[in-house]
Design a protein around this motif. Structure first.
Motif, PDB file in Angstrom:
ATOM      1  N   LEU A 205       0.725  -1.124  -0.077  1.00  0.00           N
ATOM      2  CA  LEU A 205      -0.130   0.145   0.055  1.00  0.00           C
ATOM      3  C   LEU A 205       0.721   1.382  -0.157  1.00  0.00           C
ATOM      4  CD1 LEU A 205      -2.703  -1.068   2.604  1.00  0.00           C
ATOM      5  CD2 LEU A 205      -3.259  -0.748   0.074  1.00  0.00           C
ATOM      6  N   PHE A 206       1.773   1.242   0.887  1.00  0.00           N
ATOM      7  CA  PHE A 206       2.858   2.463   0.821  1.00  0.00           C
ATOM      8  C   PHE A 206       3.601   2.433  -0.493  1.00  0.00           C
ATOM      9  CE2 PHE A 206       7.579   3.239   1.582  1.00  0.00           C
ATOM     10  CZ  PHE A 206       7.346   4.546   1.751  1.00  0.00           C
ATOM     11  N   PHE A 207       3.965   1.361  -1.129  1.00  0.00           N
ATOM     12  CA  PHE A 207       4.601   1.626  -2.461  1.00  0.00           C
ATOM     13  C   PHE A 207       3.833   2.082  -3.622  1.00  0.00           C
ATOM     14  CE2 PHE A 207       6.451   0.003  -6.139  1.00  0.00           C
ATOM     15  CZ  PHE A 207       7.937   0.289  -6.218  1.00  0.00           C
ATOM     16  N   VAL A 208       2.496   1.676  -3.711  1.00  0.00           N
ATOM     17  CA  VAL A 208       1.696   1.940  -4.892  1.00  0.00           C
ATOM     18  C   VAL A 208       1.359   3.468  -4.578  1.00  0.00           C
ATOM     19  CG1 VAL A 208      -0.397   1.432  -6.150  1.00  0.00           C
ATOM     20  CG2 VAL A 208       1.045  -0.395  -5.088  1.00  0.00           C
ATOM     21  N   ALA A 209       0.967   3.838  -3.271  1.00  0.00           N
ATOM     22  CA  ALA A 209       0.620   5.329  -3.005  1.00  0.00           C
ATOM     23  C   ALA A 209       1.672   6.076  -3.444  1.00  0.00           C
ATOM     24  CB  ALA A 209       0.135   5.348  -1.511  1.00  0.00           C
ATOM     25  N   GLY A 210       2.854   5.870  -2.838  1.00  0.00           N
ATOM     26  CA  GLY A 210       4.078   6.944  -3.374  1.00  0.00           C
ATOM     27  C   GLY A 210       4.063   6.749  -4.981  1.00  0.00           C
ATOM     28  N   LEU A 211       3.835   5.656  -5.617  1.00  0.00           N
ATOM     29  CA  LEU A 211       4.042   5.471  -7.008  1.00  0.00           C
ATOM     30  C   LEU A 211       3.160   6.514  -7.787  1.00  0.00           C
ATOM     31  CD1 LEU A 211       5.265   3.956  -9.762  1.00  0.00           C
ATOM     32  CD2 LEU A 211       3.215   2.442  -9.361  1.00  0.00           C
ATOM     33  N   LEU A 212       1.670   6.366  -7.302  1.00  0.00           N
ATOM     34  CA  LEU A 212       0.736   7.218  -7.947  1.00  0.00           C
ATOM     35  C   LEU A 212       1.048   8.710  -7.493  1.00  0.00           C
ATOM     36  CD1 LEU A 212      -2.285   5.261  -6.760  1.00  0.00           C
ATOM     37  CD2 LEU A 212      -1.451   5.553  -9.046  1.00  0.00           C
ATOM     38  N   LEU A 213       1.552   8.869  -6.389  1.00  0.00           N
ATOM     39  CA  LEU A 213       1.965  10.411  -6.118  1.00  0.00           C
ATOM     40  C   LEU A 213       2.903  10.932  -6.945  1.00  0.00           C
ATOM     41  CD1 LEU A 213       1.727  13.104  -4.027  1.00  0.00           C
ATOM     42  CD2 LEU A 213       3.575  11.749  -2.628  1.00  0.00           C
ATOM     43  N   GLN A 214       3.889  10.108  -7.189  1.00  0.00           N
ATOM     44  CA  GLN A 214       4.925  10.730  -8.063  1.00  0.00           C
ATOM     45  C   GLN A 214       4.614  10.896  -9.526  1.00  0.00           C
ATOM     46  OE1 GLN A 214       8.104  11.763  -7.240  1.00  0.00           O
ATOM     47  NE2 GLN A 214       7.138  11.552  -5.342  1.00  0.00           N
ATOM     48  N   ILE A 215       3.700   9.720  -9.925  1.00  0.00           N
ATOM     49  CA  ILE A 215       2.968  10.322 -11.251  1.00  0.00           C
ATOM     50  C   ILE A 215       2.312  11.397 -11.454  1.00  0.00           C
ATOM     51  CG2 ILE A 215       1.228   9.315 -12.841  1.00  0.00           C
ATOM     52  CD1 ILE A 215       1.977   6.521 -12.070  1.00  0.00           C
ATOM     53  N   SER A 216       1.577  11.785 -10.401  1.00  0.00           N
ATOM     54  CA  SER A 216       0.972  13.212 -10.260  1.00  0.00           C
ATOM     55  C   SER A 216       1.810  14.280 -10.545  1.00  0.00           C
ATOM     56  CB  SER A 216       0.107  13.170  -8.940  1.00  0.00           C
ATOM     57  OG  SER A 216       0.829  13.854  -7.826  1.00  0.00           O
ATOM     58  N   PHE A 217       3.013  14.303  -9.985  1.00  0.00           N
ATOM     59  CA  PHE A 217       4.015  15.298  -9.980  1.00  0.00           C
ATOM     60  C   PHE A 217       4.558  15.663 -11.587  1.00  0.00           C
ATOM     61  CE2 PHE A 217       4.465  15.182  -5.379  1.00  0.00           C
ATOM     62  CZ  PHE A 217       4.927  16.374  -5.152  1.00  0.00           C
ATOM     63  N   GLY A 218       3.990  14.811 -12.467  1.00  0.00           N
ATOM     64  CA  GLY A 218       4.622  14.891 -13.829  1.00  0.00           C
ATOM     65  C   GLY A 218       4.290  16.302 -14.298  1.00  0.00           C
ATOM     66  N   PRO A 219       3.055  16.920 -14.637  1.00  0.00           N
ATOM     67  CA  PRO A 219       2.894  18.173 -15.139  1.00  0.00           C
ATOM     68  C   PRO A 219       3.584  19.108 -14.217  1.00  0.00           C
ATOM     69  CG  PRO A 219       0.983  17.084 -14.834  1.00  0.00           C
ATOM     70  CD  PRO A 219       2.010  16.220 -14.112  1.00  0.00           C
ATOM     71  N   TYR A 220       4.022  19.050 -13.091  1.00  0.00           N
ATOM     72  CA  TYR A 220       4.605  19.918 -12.213  1.00  0.00           C
ATOM     73  C   TYR A 220       6.073  20.136 -12.749  1.00  0.00           C
ATOM     74  CZ  TYR A 220       6.222  22.692  -8.168  1.00  0.00           C
ATOM     75  OH  TYR A 220       6.979  23.777  -7.411  1.00  0.00           O
ATOM     76  N   TYR A 221       6.615  18.723 -12.350  1.00  0.00           N
ATOM     77  CA  TYR A 221       8.201  18.601 -12.676  1.00  0.00           C
ATOM     78  C   TYR A 221       8.546  19.060 -14.231  1.00  0.00           C
ATOM     79  CZ  TYR A 221       8.813  16.669  -8.085  1.00  0.00           C
ATOM     80  OH  TYR A 221       9.138  16.428  -6.709  1.00  0.00           O
ATOM     81  N   SER A 222       7.634  18.842 -15.204  1.00  0.00           N
ATOM     82  CA  SER A 222       7.993  18.933 -16.462  1.00  0.00           C
ATOM     83  C   SER A 222       7.569  20.186 -17.065  1.00  0.00           C
ATOM     84  CB  SER A 222       6.986  17.915 -17.119  1.00  0.00           C
ATOM     85  OG  SER A 222       7.723  16.573 -17.014  1.00  0.00           O
ATOM     86  N   PHE A 223       6.569  20.889 -16.670  1.00  0.00           N
ATOM     87  CA  PHE A 223       6.288  22.141 -17.422  1.00  0.00           C
ATOM     88  C   PHE A 223       5.662  23.298 -16.434  1.00  0.00           C
ATOM     89  CE2 PHE A 223       4.948  18.500 -20.128  1.00  0.00           C
ATOM     90  CZ  PHE A 223       5.607  18.625 -21.172  1.00  0.00           C
TER      91      PHE A 223
END
Length: 389
Positions: A205-223
């Motif tokens: 649960l901890f791992f998948v939650a962190g994975l999804l959180l990092q996916i959500s950072f995509g627009p912020y980190y990229s653009f």
């Protein structure tokens, strides 16, 4: 340990490491835009840059476990990162830049996991002292991101390379000043498998939650920097807004140890993720308001600072010292490597040179809500395993 030579050298290393983060993470997209790439290309190149975290941390962790020489691996990573980054002065075109960014990132991934382990062992796994050292990373990030924001947004892309080379040189010098603490890991010793701990329900649960959180950072980190530029924010304001998030981190890092003991990882992880969902939704809808954007950027204290501290301490509780390198490597490879690469790639698809900015941030918010739901399903960690103060 406060103000001791060891405290100062670790603090300086975090300062230098996160200064390069403050340049590369927010402004790599600006650099690539200046090279003439479109949003799809930018998303792919940042995904390639990030994807090396999938294999890099594991390779370096295995080397650390077999040799026991964490300090040498940090120095090797810093030196080779400096050499590879220098090539950006000369290379042109999609594939040459992709190659340089990928190999640079591969060596860069050698640094943080070993630095985290050395620091936590040196401070006897004390959450309060670790947080004080780690806040110097935020200070380095703030200074770097503000200076880079002023110099990069309206300048030639080679300014990005010049700044990066200078910071990486400082990082390499700082690595030479480190002293490795005594770590009870015997080189070439037979290792106990950590697989049983990896398949525990709480860790999944901890791992998948962190994975999804990092996916959500995509627009912020990229653009995000390009997003603010397109909204007609001046270059100094762009750096200031990105730096504001790191300023908010400092307050969290100062009190993170106490919050951790009061609430535990489950509560802190869930709260930080849900606040991040709010942050992305507000960024996509109201970033044209300077006042709203100011308060939204303060949420970076939760979405990065609080989450990072809680996750690192969770890993310290869940895995023994003999398992730390492998655990850190798996966590960084999966969460930051796969999650970061997917986030960058998907944001490049949906961004559409700015036309899909609102949709991209809305999808990021939905992804965070899913992650927060998983964090809520975690069971509270046993207090008996808490790190001593």
């Amino acid at each position: 340990m406060s103000l001791s030579p060891r405290f100062l050298t670790f603090s300086f290393s975090y300062f230098a490491y996160f200064a390069i983060v403050g340049l590369v993470v927010p402004y790599l997209g600006v650099f690539l835009d200046g090279k003439g790439f479109n949003s799809g290309d930018i998303g792919e190149l940042i995904a390639i840059f990030t994807a090396t975290k999938i294999i890099g941390p594991t390779l370096w962790a295995n080397a650390a476990d077999k040799s026991g020489k964490l300090r040498f691996i940090i120095q090797l990573g810093a030196g080779l990162s400096l050499a590879l980054f220098s090539l950006l002065f000369w290379v042109e075109g999609y594939w040459p830049i992709a190659f340089v960014l990928g190999i640079f990132s591969l060596f860069w991934t050698a640094i943080q996991p070993q630095l985290e382990v050395m620091t936590l062992v040196s401070v006897r796994r004390n959450a309060n002292i670790y947080s004080r050292i780690r806040l110097w990373g935020s200070i380095g990030f703030i200074i770097s991101v503000i200076i880079a924001g002023e110099l990069l947004v309206e300048s030639h892309p080679d300014v990005f390379v010049t700044l990066g080379w200078s910071i990486l040189l400082a990082l390499f010098i700082s690595s030479l000043l480190l002293k490795q603490p005594k770590i009870n890991i015997k080189p070439n010793a037979q290792r106990v498998s950590i697989f049983p701990k990896l398949i525990e329900r709480n860790f999944i649960l901890f791992f998948v939650a962190g994975l999804l959180l990092q996916i959500s950072f995509g627009p912020y980190y990229s653009f995000f920097a390009l997003y603010l530029r397109d909204l007609s924010y001046p270059s100094m304001a762009i750096g200031a807004y990105i730096g504001l998030g790191a300023v908010a981190e400092i307050g969290i890092f100062i009190i993170a140890g106490r919050l951790y003991y009061l609430f535990g990882p489950k509560v802190l992880l869930a709260v930080s993720i849900f606040l991040t969902a709010l942050r992305w939704y507000a960024t996509g809808h109201w970033a044209d308001s300077a006042i709203i954007l100011f308060f939204v950027q303060l949420l970076h204290a939760a979405s990065f600072g609080l989450y990072h501290t809680a996750s690192i301490q969770y890993l310290q509780q869940h895995f023994s010292i003999q398992e730390q390198n492998r655990a850190q490597a798996i966590y960084i490879a999966g969460v930051y490597g796969i999650g970061g690469a997917l986030g960058a790639f998907l944001s490049g698809i949906f961004w559409l040179d700015g036309e899909g900015s609102m949709l991209s941030f809305e999808l990021a918010a939905i992804t965070c809500l899913m992650a927060g739901g998983l964090a809520c399903l975690m069971k509270p960690h046993k207090n008996s395993n808490a790190i001593s103060t």
